[in-house]
Design a protein around this motif. Structure first.
Motif, PDB file in Angstrom:
ATOM      1  N   ASN A 168      -1.942   9.391  -1.800  1.00 52.28           N
ATOM      2  CA  ASN A 168      -3.269   9.291  -2.380  1.00 52.28           C
ATOM      3  C   ASN A 168      -3.140   9.223  -3.904  1.00 52.28           C
ATOM      4  O   ASN A 168      -2.052   9.406  -4.459  1.00 52.28           O
ATOM      5  CB  ASN A 168      -4.106  10.498  -1.969  1.00 52.28           C
ATOM      6  CG  ASN A 168      -4.293  10.567  -0.463  1.00 52.28           C
ATOM      7  OD1 ASN A 168      -4.541   9.550   0.183  1.00 52.28           O
ATOM      8  ND2 ASN A 168      -4.184  11.758   0.100  1.00 52.28           N
ATOM      9  N   HIS A 224      -3.234   2.635  -2.939  1.00 48.96           N
ATOM     10  CA  HIS A 224      -3.103   3.973  -2.376  1.00 48.96           C
ATOM     11  C   HIS A 224      -4.050   4.139  -1.184  1.00 48.96           C
ATOM     12  O   HIS A 224      -5.041   3.410  -1.058  1.00 48.96           O
ATOM     13  CB  HIS A 224      -3.431   5.032  -3.433  1.00 48.96           C
ATOM     14  CG  HIS A 224      -2.449   5.083  -4.569  1.00 48.96           C
ATOM     15  ND1 HIS A 224      -1.298   5.834  -4.541  1.00 48.96           N
ATOM     16  CD2 HIS A 224      -2.455   4.449  -5.776  1.00 48.96           C
ATOM     17  CE1 HIS A 224      -0.640   5.674  -5.671  1.00 48.96           C
ATOM     18  NE2 HIS A 224      -1.315   4.835  -6.447  1.00 48.96           N
ATOM     19  N   ASP A 225      -3.757   5.118  -0.349  1.00 44.20           N
ATOM     20  CA  ASP A 225      -4.607   5.370   0.818  1.00 44.20           C
ATOM     21  C   ASP A 225      -6.023   5.744   0.407  1.00 44.20           C
ATOM     22  O   ASP A 225      -6.997   5.165   0.870  1.00 44.20           O
ATOM     23  CB  ASP A 225      -4.010   6.499   1.671  1.00 44.20           C
ATOM     24  CG  ASP A 225      -2.752   6.063   2.394  1.00 44.20           C
ATOM     25  OD1 ASP A 225      -2.531   4.847   2.512  1.00 44.20           O
ATOM     26  OD2 ASP A 225      -1.983   6.947   2.825  1.00 44.20           O
ATOM     27  N   LYS A 226      -6.120   6.776  -0.439  1.00 44.17           N
ATOM     28  CA  LYS A 226      -7.415   7.263  -0.902  1.00 44.17           C
ATOM     29  C   LYS A 226      -7.324   7.560  -2.390  1.00 44.17           C
ATOM     30  O   LYS A 226      -6.257   7.874  -2.917  1.00 44.17           O
ATOM     31  CB  LYS A 226      -7.817   8.545  -0.161  1.00 44.17           C
ATOM     32  CG  LYS A 226      -8.024   8.370   1.337  1.00 44.17           C
ATOM     33  CD  LYS A 226      -8.369   9.721   1.977  1.00 44.17           C
ATOM     34  CE  LYS A 226      -8.527   9.584   3.487  1.00 44.17           C
ATOM     35  NZ  LYS A 226      -8.820  10.891   4.129  1.00 44.17           N
ATOM     36  N   THR A 267       1.805   5.175   0.527  1.00 43.68           N
ATOM     37  CA  THR A 267       1.422   6.177   1.528  1.00 43.68           C
ATOM     38  C   THR A 267       0.870   7.435   0.880  1.00 43.68           C
ATOM     39  O   THR A 267       0.525   8.393   1.569  1.00 43.68           O
ATOM     40  CB  THR A 267       2.633   6.551   2.388  1.00 43.68           C
ATOM     41  OG1 THR A 267       3.686   7.027   1.543  1.00 43.68           O
ATOM     42  CG2 THR A 267       3.112   5.352   3.195  1.00 43.68           C
ATOM     43  N   ASP A 323     -12.688   3.535  -0.147  1.00 41.01           N
ATOM     44  CA  ASP A 323     -11.600   4.515  -0.198  1.00 41.01           C
ATOM     45  C   ASP A 323     -11.604   5.333  -1.486  1.00 41.01           C
ATOM     46  O   ASP A 323     -10.645   6.044  -1.780  1.00 41.01           O
ATOM     47  CB  ASP A 323     -10.254   3.811  -0.050  1.00 41.01           C
ATOM     48  CG  ASP A 323     -10.084   3.181   1.334  1.00 41.01           C
ATOM     49  OD1 ASP A 323     -10.554   3.785   2.313  1.00 41.01           O
ATOM     50  OD2 ASP A 323      -9.506   2.081   1.406  1.00 41.01           O
ATOM     51  N   MET A 378       0.843  -1.197   0.000  1.00 36.03           N
ATOM     52  CA  MET A 378       0.000   0.000   0.000  1.00 36.03           C
ATOM     53  C   MET A 378       0.876   1.244   0.000  1.00 36.03           C
ATOM     54  O   MET A 378       1.748   1.398   0.838  1.00 36.03           O
ATOM     55  CB  MET A 378      -0.915   0.006   1.232  1.00 36.03           C
ATOM     56  CG  MET A 378      -1.671   1.319   1.468  1.00 36.03           C
ATOM     57  SD  MET A 378      -3.033   1.585   0.327  1.00 36.03           S
ATOM     58  CE  MET A 378      -4.217   0.389   0.943  1.00 36.03           C
ATOM     59  N   TRP A 436      -8.501  15.622   0.941  1.00 34.36           N
ATOM     60  CA  TRP A 436      -7.408  15.002   1.669  1.00 34.36           C
ATOM     61  C   TRP A 436      -6.970  15.920   2.801  1.00 34.36           C
ATOM     62  O   TRP A 436      -7.472  17.028   2.936  1.00 34.36           O
ATOM     63  CB  TRP A 436      -6.247  14.713   0.717  1.00 34.36           C
ATOM     64  CG  TRP A 436      -6.649  13.836  -0.431  1.00 34.36           C
ATOM     65  CD1 TRP A 436      -7.607  12.869  -0.418  1.00 34.36           C
ATOM     66  CD2 TRP A 436      -6.127  13.860  -1.759  1.00 34.36           C
ATOM     67  NE1 TRP A 436      -7.709  12.267  -1.649  1.00 34.36           N
ATOM     68  CE2 TRP A 436      -6.817  12.857  -2.497  1.00 34.36           C
ATOM     69  CE3 TRP A 436      -5.152  14.609  -2.400  1.00 34.36           C
ATOM     70  CZ2 TRP A 436      -6.557  12.596  -3.839  1.00 34.36           C
ATOM     71  CZ3 TRP A 436      -4.877  14.356  -3.741  1.00 34.36           C
ATOM     72  CH2 TRP A 436      -5.578  13.363  -4.450  1.00 34.36           C
TER      73      TRP A 436
END
Length: 459
Positions: free
Chosen positions: A5, A117-119, A3, A141, A1, A422
């Protein structure tokens, strides 16, 4: 994953082709990334940009490999990708079944990015990607931002396509229902239109005003020598007032109205019109414009191709008294903003009808001229433009330039938008305004610098 977006920009124009104002918005987005990605990340959080585009090839109208190479160069330099979306290329492109397929493929791409990705913020640009709203709940997400620049009720007056209206209505209804679906507020007129005509819930809006990459070289005024070389090459006569116009051979652009309005002025002014066919069916309109101009005995130059240097030169040419924008329907016309930058020292004042989004671009008598969209009013507006003194034109042009610089900075707008999705950072958005430096992560060669860059926008 990762860190970071992810920002997934889904568009049908401006990545592998560039044939309309939506393409111009995409080019603005790419130029903003190329110059300001580091500062955008400092303000809104680290992110990787991705582009989603219908699978390019023979079915893509105006396909240009240089466009695609430029888009790839920008996003790959920022660790992103251009994603080709498969669809049935045997179907007509401009109909909801094709758009539905593209929206589904774009939603799948967004979900895959959410695994890395995070979002993810998936931006669906204009009508073909409005269907993304139906997929807003597919991944927790992923958020969706519909960025419409017009509707069928605006561009297809007085008889809009009912299938397209239904597609747009369904998209807005879906956006109203999904907590992770939003609609971009690009301007006051379109937002009111979406609320009044499509039932958009105001709570679903996110501000993202239509803007320009203000420091692009192609938005700087040409030198007198540059402008004269182009104007003379087009055969525009010397020592005669000029009215310029730029648009596609599309009924909604109203170029036919301008030709008719010129008839009483045939002995007083020269018409310099750039009328660009965007498909084979509309090429016949170019011939009709030329034929009608000849029938009326106009002094006219009608150019049937687009080279960005042409409107740039015409807008800044000292003999050009007006840039006429005679549209029958328009949300926010790029040429209004662009003319304000090109003509900041000399040249054209914008003349446009008092309808749709034009009044939020132009305050009559302050930074341009507006006329009522009624019979005879365009001719009267042209006479008014011709009657302006040099000092009056200077005052209008100066005000137009100041307003665009103050209100239409695309980098500033994108930074503010991303911060709403974000984690906001402490860097003031104003630090992005008008910044000429190239992003530290993007080699200077990746940013468009030449005023003759083939990838900057078409009308």
């Amino acid at each position: 994953m990762s860190t970071t977006n992810a920002l997934l920009y889904c568009a049908v124009n401006g990545i592998t082709n560039n044939t309309n104002g939506i393409g111009r918005q995409t080019k603005t987005f790419l130029a903003t990334l190329a110059r300001h990605h580091h500062r955008l990340s400092a303000h809104a959080g680290a992110f990787t940009p991705y582009l989603a585009v219908p699978e390019p090839g023979p079915a893509t109208w105006g396909y240009n490999e240089d466009d695609l190479r430029y888009a790839r160069r920008v996003v790959e330099g920022l660790s992103g990708q251009v994603l080709a979306l498969p669809y049935d290329t045997d179907r007509p492109f401009w109909q909801p079944d094709t758009w539905r397929q593209l929206a589904g493929e774009a939603a799948r791409a967004a979900s895959h990015l959410a695994d890395r990705h995070d979002k993810v913020l998936a931006v669906g640009v204009d009508t073909p990607f409005a269907g993304l709203a139906h997929h807003a709940g597919a991944h927790p997400d992923v958020e969706v931002l519909l960025t419409l620049f017009s509707t069928a009720r605006i561009t297809e007056r007085p008889h809009p396509d009912p299938d397209r209206i239904a597609w747009e209505e369904d998209a807005i209804a879906a956006a109203n229902l999904h907590p992770r679906a939003w609609v971009a507020d690009i301007g006051a007129f379109l937002t009111r239109h979406l609320q009044d005509q499509y039932g958009l819930d105001p709570a679903r809006l996110r501000s993202w005003p239509s803007g320009l990459h203000l420091t692009s070289a192609d938005l700087t005024p040409p030198s007198r020598t540059e402008a004269e070389h182009i104007v003379r090459a087009l055969g525009i006569p010397a020592g005669r007032p000029v009215v310029a116009a730029v648009g596609r051979t599309d009924h909604t652009k109203g170029l036919d109205l301008l030709i008719e309005a010129f008839a009483p002025l045939r002995d007083d002014v020269h018409l310099a019109m750039v009328a660009v066919p965007t498909d084979d069916d509309r090429a016949a309109l170019l011939d009709s414009y030329r034929d009608r101009s000849a029938e009326l005995g106009l002094s006219a130059t009608i150019v049937g191709r687009y080279d960005r240097d042409i409107p740039r030169a015409l807008a800044a040419w000292p003999d050009t008294v007006a840039m006429a924008v005679p549209s029958r329907g328009e949300t926010l016309a790029n040429i209004v903003f662009e003319t304000a930058l090109w003509a900041q020292h000399t040249g054209a004042v914008v003349l446009a009808p008092h309808l749709d989004g034009f009044p939020e671009q132009i305050t009559d008598g302050r930074n341009g001229l507006l006329y009522d969209p009624a019979p005879g009013a365009l001719t009267a507006g042209l006479r008014r433009a011709l009657a302006l003194t040099s000092d009056e034109r200077l005052r209008l042009r100066t005000a137009a330039h100041r307003r665009v610089v103050a209100e239409r900075n695309a980098a500033e707008h994108l930074a503010a938008l991303l911060a709403t999705f974000w984690q906001p950072r402490t860097t003031p958005v104003a630090r992005l305004q008008g910044h000429p430096a190239t992003d530290a992560r993007t080699p200077r060669s990746q940013a468009p610098t030449s005023t003759r860059h083939p990838l900057e926008a078409t009308p």
